[in-house]
Design an enzyme around this catalytic site. Sequence first.
Site, PDB file in Angstrom:
ATOM      1  N   VAL A  15     -34.413 -10.627 -18.429  1.00  0.00           N
ATOM      2  CA  VAL A  15     -33.969  -9.513 -18.559  1.00  0.00           C
ATOM      3  C   VAL A  15     -34.436  -8.631 -19.496  1.00  0.00           C
ATOM      4  O   VAL A  15     -34.968  -7.534 -19.566  1.00  0.00           O
ATOM      5  CB  VAL A  15     -32.410  -9.133 -18.264  1.00  0.00           C
ATOM      6  N   ALA A  44     -34.228 -10.021 -31.692  1.00  0.00           N
ATOM      7  CA  ALA A  44     -33.719 -11.034 -31.871  1.00  0.00           C
ATOM      8  C   ALA A  44     -34.057 -12.035 -31.020  1.00  0.00           C
ATOM      9  O   ALA A  44     -33.436 -11.828 -29.575  1.00  0.00           O
ATOM     10  CB  ALA A  44     -32.142 -11.258 -32.389  1.00  0.00           C
ATOM     11  N   LYS A 206     -18.470 -11.070 -11.379  1.00  0.00           N
ATOM     12  CA  LYS A 206     -18.624  -9.835 -10.980  1.00  0.00           C
ATOM     13  C   LYS A 206     -17.405  -9.057 -10.486  1.00  0.00           C
ATOM     14  O   LYS A 206     -17.126  -8.005 -10.416  1.00  0.00           O
ATOM     15  CB  LYS A 206     -20.053  -9.733 -10.151  1.00  0.00           C
ATOM     16  N   GLY A 303     -32.917 -10.410 -10.811  1.00  0.00           N
ATOM     17  CA  GLY A 303     -34.484 -10.264 -11.237  1.00  0.00           C
ATOM     18  C   GLY A 303     -34.826  -9.337 -12.296  1.00  0.00           C
ATOM     19  O   GLY A 303     -33.963  -8.610 -12.831  1.00  0.00           O
TER      20      GLY A 303
HETATM   21  N1  HSE Z   1     -27.827 -15.256 -10.883  1.00  0.00           N
HETATM   22  C1  HSE Z   1     -27.525 -13.987 -10.656  1.00  0.00           C
HETATM   23  C2  HSE Z   1     -27.598 -13.730  -9.179  1.00  0.00           C
HETATM   24  C3  HSE Z   1     -28.194 -12.948 -11.330  1.00  0.00           C
HETATM   25  O1  HSE Z   1     -28.258 -14.351  -8.510  1.00  0.00           O
HETATM   26  O2  HSE Z   1     -27.072 -12.839  -8.702  1.00  0.00           O
HETATM   27  C4  HSE Z   1     -27.637 -11.513 -11.328  1.00  0.00           C
HETATM   28  O3  HSE Z   1     -26.437 -11.659 -12.036  1.00  0.00           O
END
Ligand code: HSE
Length: 436
Positions: A15, A44, A206, A303
């Site tokens: 990311v 960093a 989430k 991604g």
């Molecule tokens: N590993 C997570 C996914 C990445 O596959 O959704 C995004 O949060």
Amino acid sequence: MEDTIKIGLCGLGTVGSGVFELLQENADLIRNRIGRNIIVSRVATLDRYDNLGLDLSKTQVSDSVDDILRDPEINIVVELIGGKTIAKKIVLESLQKGKSAVTANKALLAEYTEEIFQAAYRSKGNLGFEASVAGGIPIVRSIKQGFSGDRIDKFMGIVNGTANYILSAMSSEGVDFDQALNDAQKKGYAEADPTFDIEGIDAAHKVIILMALSFNGLFDFSQLYVEGITGIESIDIAIAEESGYAIKLLGCAARTENGYEGKVCPALVDKKNMLAAVTGAFNAVSIWGNFVGETLSYGAGAGSHPTASAVVSDIIETARLMIAGMDNPVPPLNTGIDALTRQDILPMSETESEYYLRIASDNAETSVDDILKILGDAAINLKSMEQKSGSGDLSLQKYLILFTEKSNEEQMQSAIQKLNTLSVVAKPVKMIRVEH
Ligand code: HSE
């Protein structure tokens, strides 16, 4: 204020490098939109970065996040290193110093919800976390801004790209679980530890963030029911298809008369529901507001580039707040601090669902009465009952496929225990919830 806004980027992985790339590639466009340049003045990272193809000539790179935190010219600190130790220090220290923090770290926000959000509410800095849920879909901003006048009653979403990629590939290409996981990892979708993806933990992080935004409360991650996709077999995917359903890993939550429900689990979704058509690493979240009704947001959930898009949207929002000279930025959640309360999630045993049951029996015809008696005693009503045969190696295996009406979870679990003791039930009963 100077013409240039300097940011510090902690982490140059999947990311982080996407964020760097986006800020360089869209630099002119961003300048036109906000009237300032945004540059990454410090990075960093502990990893190699010379092979990433990034132009770091104007960026100071070090291996210490302290170089960023100490730099008085950096007002926006972007945390993309993951984990919960240094990441927590970066976010908390930034906020305590009155800097703004932008993070994609759902585990940190979900497991230290109270600590992080309290710090954000007290800080003069902004806390951006758009990228923590559903990758490139601006779902955090949708709830905070788009639906800010609505009472949100329910949401249901596909919020883990890796799990969705695996289930989709098992269904459409007939590949096995391990190969699909391997592909998802190669494409950079999976977490550092893919157990988080396949066991539902990442989706659960989430869901906790979406619950906080939707229901104006702080929820305890440990109270959330979490079940992953490792128990999903090809036979269930095939039977679901034949019956008009897709199997998805869902994150669901609802405001009910009894309290807040929340769960992550695989579920059968009717193919008429648009969520059933969400395949690959894509995510989608349906939200029900009391005035807006049902909505659906769809996009890439994982991604480098989609997640970078969400991170940069937070950087730009923060830059705009800085340019406007705001001392007290918009609250990080969907409520003022006075209305922010700690809320419990109802125990799963007190919730209700519809269920799919697959009962493997060598002698299904003669065992139906016993099976129906157990379900009847538990007040579980059936919508449909069908006998099927397995295919391939399982062609001699007979299955009884039941779809139930909405039933209580505790009653269902106890009925399954009783069904499993019947001598005609050849293997433990397979139960998957059906969600609408
Ligand atoms: N590993 C997570 C996914 C990445 O596959 O959704 C995004 O949060």
